[in-house]
Structure formats: structure tokens, C-alpha cells
Design a protein around this motif. Sequence first.
Motif, mmCIF file in Angstrom:
data_model
loop_
_atom_site.group_PDB
_atom_site.id
_atom_site.type_symbol
_atom_site.label_atom_id
_atom_site.label_comp_id
_atom_site.label_asym_id
_atom_site.label_seq_id
_atom_site.Cartn_x
_atom_site.Cartn_y
_atom_site.Cartn_z
ATOM 1 N N HIS A 122 0.807 -1.230 0.000
ATOM 2 C CA HIS A 122 0.000 0.000 0.000
ATOM 3 C C HIS A 122 0.831 1.267 0.000
ATOM 4 C CE1 HIS A 122 -3.311 -2.713 0.707
ATOM 5 N NE2 HIS A 122 -2.753 -3.149 1.806
ATOM 6 N N GLY A 123 2.154 1.137 0.048
ATOM 7 C CA GLY A 123 3.009 2.302 0.052
ATOM 8 C C GLY A 123 3.309 2.775 1.465
ATOM 9 N N SER A 124 4.381 3.518 1.609
ATOM 10 C CA SER A 124 4.795 3.968 2.938
ATOM 11 C C SER A 124 3.797 4.938 3.553
ATOM 12 C CB SER A 124 6.178 4.624 2.861
ATOM 13 O OG SER A 124 6.169 5.668 1.894
ATOM 14 N N ASP A 125 3.054 5.654 2.736
ATOM 15 C CA ASP A 125 2.016 6.552 3.252
ATOM 16 C C ASP A 125 0.634 5.897 3.235
ATOM 17 O OD1 ASP A 125 3.726 8.716 3.768
ATOM 18 O OD2 ASP A 125 3.670 9.332 1.663
ATOM 19 N N GLY A 126 0.359 5.117 2.207
ATOM 20 C CA GLY A 126 -0.974 4.515 2.060
ATOM 21 C C GLY A 126 -1.305 3.490 3.117
ATOM 22 N N ALA A 127 -0.303 2.779 3.653
ATOM 23 C CA ALA A 127 -0.560 1.729 4.649
ATOM 24 C C ALA A 127 -1.183 2.289 5.919
ATOM 25 C CB ALA A 127 0.743 0.998 4.983
ATOM 26 N N GLN A 128 -0.915 3.560 6.197
ATOM 27 C CA GLN A 128 -1.440 4.196 7.401
ATOM 28 C C GLN A 128 -2.962 4.368 7.358
ATOM 29 O OE1 GLN A 128 -0.283 5.188 10.275
ATOM 30 N NE2 GLN A 128 -2.057 6.394 10.926
ATOM 31 N N GLU A 129 -3.540 4.358 6.177
ATOM 32 C CA GLU A 129 -4.962 4.673 6.015
ATOM 33 C C GLU A 129 -5.895 3.522 6.379
ATOM 34 O OE1 GLU A 129 -5.833 7.743 5.277
ATOM 35 O OE2 GLU A 129 -3.689 8.230 5.197
ATOM 36 N N TYR A 130 -5.379 2.350 6.637
ATOM 37 C CA TYR A 130 -6.217 1.182 6.882
ATOM 38 C C TYR A 130 -6.290 0.853 8.376
ATOM 39 C CZ TYR A 130 -5.691 0.471 1.863
ATOM 40 O OH TYR A 130 -5.703 0.644 0.500
ATOM 41 N N LEU A 131 -7.506 0.507 8.823
ATOM 42 C CA LEU A 131 -7.681 0.085 10.211
ATOM 43 C C LEU A 131 -7.012 -1.258 10.467
ATOM 44 C CD1 LEU A 131 -11.396 1.031 10.990
ATOM 45 C CD2 LEU A 131 -9.359 1.907 12.144
ATOM 46 N N TYR A 132 -7.139 -2.157 9.465
ATOM 47 C CA TYR A 132 -6.551 -3.491 9.580
ATOM 48 C C TYR A 132 -5.671 -3.717 8.351
ATOM 49 C CZ TYR A 132 -10.215 -4.002 13.073
ATOM 50 O OH TYR A 132 -11.032 -3.822 14.173
ATOM 51 N N PRO A 133 -4.407 -3.295 8.414
ATOM 52 C CA PRO A 133 -3.535 -3.332 7.234
ATOM 53 C C PRO A 133 -3.375 -4.708 6.614
ATOM 54 C CG PRO A 133 -2.547 -2.013 8.989
ATOM 55 C CD PRO A 133 -3.737 -2.696 9.588
ATOM 56 N N TRP A 134 -3.307 -5.755 7.450
ATOM 57 C CA TRP A 134 -3.067 -7.079 6.882
ATOM 58 C C TRP A 134 -4.305 -7.642 6.177
ATOM 59 C CZ3 TRP A 134 -0.215 -10.894 5.112
ATOM 60 C CH2 TRP A 134 1.166 -10.815 5.295
ATOM 61 N N ILE A 135 -5.490 -7.257 6.613
ATOM 62 C CA ILE A 135 -6.690 -7.709 5.922
ATOM 63 C C ILE A 135 -6.782 -7.046 4.545
ATOM 64 C CG2 ILE A 135 -9.218 -7.711 5.972
ATOM 65 C CD1 ILE A 135 -9.085 -8.051 8.940
ATOM 66 N N SER A 136 -6.456 -5.767 4.492
ATOM 67 C CA SER A 136 -6.423 -5.076 3.201
ATOM 68 C C SER A 136 -5.334 -5.653 2.306
ATOM 69 C CB SER A 136 -6.187 -3.577 3.420
ATOM 70 O OG SER A 136 -7.205 -3.021 4.227
ATOM 71 N N THR A 137 -4.231 -6.070 2.909
ATOM 72 C CA THR A 137 -3.160 -6.709 2.141
ATOM 73 C C THR A 137 -3.625 -8.051 1.574
ATOM 74 O OG1 THR A 137 -1.468 -5.657 3.516
ATOM 75 C CG2 THR A 137 -0.804 -7.596 2.247
ATOM 76 N N ALA A 138 -4.304 -8.846 2.406
ATOM 77 C CA ALA A 138 -4.835 -10.129 1.933
ATOM 78 C C ALA A 138 -5.832 -9.923 0.800
ATOM 79 C CB ALA A 138 -5.495 -10.881 3.088
ATOM 80 N N ASP A 139 -6.585 -8.833 0.862
ATOM 81 C CA ASP A 139 -7.561 -8.548 -0.196
ATOM 82 C C ASP A 139 -6.880 -8.118 -1.487
ATOM 83 O OD1 ASP A 139 -10.181 -8.498 -1.094
ATOM 84 O OD2 ASP A 139 -10.446 -6.366 -0.616
ATOM 85 N N SER A 140 -5.592 -7.788 -1.419
ATOM 86 C CA SER A 140 -4.841 -7.420 -2.619
ATOM 87 C C SER A 140 -4.278 -8.638 -3.340
ATOM 88 C CB SER A 140 -3.683 -6.479 -2.242
ATOM 89 O OG SER A 140 -4.151 -5.335 -1.570
ATOM 90 N N LEU A 141 -4.361 -9.797 -2.681
ATOM 91 C CA LEU A 141 -3.797 -11.027 -3.249
ATOM 92 C C LEU A 141 -4.857 -11.818 -3.991
ATOM 93 C CD1 LEU A 141 -1.664 -12.166 -0.172
ATOM 94 C CD2 LEU A 141 -0.826 -11.037 -2.235
#
Length: 357
Positions: free
Chosen positions: A234-253
Motif C-alpha cells: 500500500h506504500g509507505s504513506d498509504g498503509a497508514q490509512e487502513y484500520l486493519y492493514p493485513w486484511i487489506s493486504t490479503a484482499d490485494s492477493l
Amino acid sequence: MNRYYIYLVLLNMLVNVIIFVPKILIQYRYEGAVMGVLIAIPIGVALNYLYSKAINKFPEQGLPEILAHSKHRWLKMLHFGSSQLIWFSAGLITLVGFIDILARFVNPEMPKLVFLVIYLAALFLIIQFPTERVMYFLEIVLFLNTPLIGFIIFKAFTNEYLIWDSILEVSTYIFVKPSLKSIAAATYCFAGYANLIIFNRVIKGKLKIWNFIAIFILGTFNLFTTFFIPIGFHGSDGAQEYLYPWISTADSLRMVYSPIERVIFLFLMFYMSISLMSVAVHWHVAYELIKGSFRGKISKKKNWMILSSFTCCSFIAVIYFNTVLLTKITVYWMIFRLGIEMIVVAIFFIWARRRTA
């Protein structure tokens, strides 16, 4: 290598990937989180080593058995009371956090209290089992889920959309002075060893040095994966915008040739059982410590009172704690836990050496 000890620490590492630790570390990514992670690794391994070595001097005994003949009853009750509160709150934080995840990503139309009732029914069944049987449940859950979670992490590392430049950018802040919040969050990944306070009952023999080497390797990999993979996606700035970063990451896969293409569904399905067992382990410890506070076998009435208090606290937390408030409370809870943990481990290590000298 003692697999039961590894299970307890690994469970804590896995469950913290999804809930609060990545959010806290990413929040302080420019304010010393990288150095905080590096500092947390030796602290976590040292606490594992000192506490495990101390409690190993009382083979196949939990804290109630170790302190059964203590002459200082007031000190015993103080230790039991504080430990019960810490373990119950640890399980409650995980429970409330994952129920919020289920309500957001699985079925937003279902009330949170319905999810809570389902979880409590399973939890109250598990936590009343003997400690050995709880460990068997944990072994089955980890055996079924850990390889699949490992495969998802492998897919994340090999994904073409992983931006290594963002990871390297955050890594350049390695010499920034770390905050206590990032250190406390990172050390919590190693805190599964503390469950030996009860689960030492099922540990056979002495813990060898290989156990601690394994914890060092697993913990280092877990922390850097937890912290850097969401930043890479999500990028060094974009990762901050998510409440649950790893769930959003899993949704990117995506797994194109799999029957279920979106990884987020598999990820949440695996973590339902992981989070359930994490809460069950914490609450089993709290439940056994409460039982150890009474002399003899507890009556059915007292048992129902214990379970009722667990239920009331859970309902109040789910109703009144929203995601933002829960995150703020968790940050300060982790700082408090780290301070108490270091003090308790040091005192218990010294006391155990004198007791068995």
C-alpha cells in the motif's frame, strides 16, 4: 525441541499479525518503529529465556501448584488477582477486535452481539477442559492453519505488486529514536511464553537452547513480515490509512487457479480458528488462576459466577468499545503489560533460583 512451548509463542505471533500490532507499528513507521522492532527482538527472547528457565524448575506445575503451600497468602492472592486481570483482558482485547473484523468483512448485517454469543459458546466449552486437552485443540488448529497461512505469506512476498522501494524507504528511518508504544507492541508478539504460568503442566522435561533459537528466528520473521508487507503493498504513506492493514493486504492477493480466488476469504477463515484458540488459551489461564484462588474444588455456583462475569465484561466491551477506542486502549495496555511483565519475570526468576537453590 519442545513443540508445546513453540505452539504457545507461535499462537501469539500469528494472532497479532491481524489485529493491533501492524496498525501500531505502521503508525510509528517514521517515528522509530524500525528501531523499536530491533530492540523488541532481544527483549522478547530474553524474557522468554528467563521466565521459561525459572518455571522449568517446577516441572509439570502451574502457578496454583507452585504457590499452593505459600505462607504469604496475601501475596499469593495479589499475584493471582493481577494475573487473572491481565490474562482475561488480553483475551478480551483479541475477542472484541476480531468480532469487529467479522462484522466489517464477513457479514456487516449481522449484529456484533450475535458473533459474540457464538464465540462465547465455543470459548466456554474449551476453557473448562483440562489444560492438556486445550493444548491438543491448539495443536490441531495450528497443524491445519499454519501451513496455509505460511503459503499466503509466501504469495505476498512473491507478488509482482509488492513495492520493495516503499519497504526500503521506511527502513531508512532505522536510526530514529523509538517510541515506547512501538517497542511494547513489538514485544507483545513474543509474549506467548507467559502462558506457561498454567501450561507448564503439560511441558515435559527441560527446555533446550534450540527452543529459544527457534523463537528468535520465528519472532524476527514474524515482526518484519507483519510490519513491512502491508507497507510494500500500500506504500509507505498509504498503509497508514487502513484500520486493519493485513486484511487489506490479503484482499490485494489473488490465487487465479484456486476454487476461491480472493485470498481475503481464506485468510479470514483461517484466522477465525486462530483467534478463537488465542482467546481460549488466555481465558483458560485466567479461569485456572481463578480456580486456584479457591481452596479445593470450586462448586457449580462459583463456576457459573466466573462464566457470568466473563460474559458481562464481553458484552460491555463489544457494545461500548468501537475500533478507534479499542486501539487506543490496547496501545496503553501493551505499555502497561510490558512494564509488569519485565518486573514479574525478574522477580520470579530470582525467587525461583532461591527456592530451588
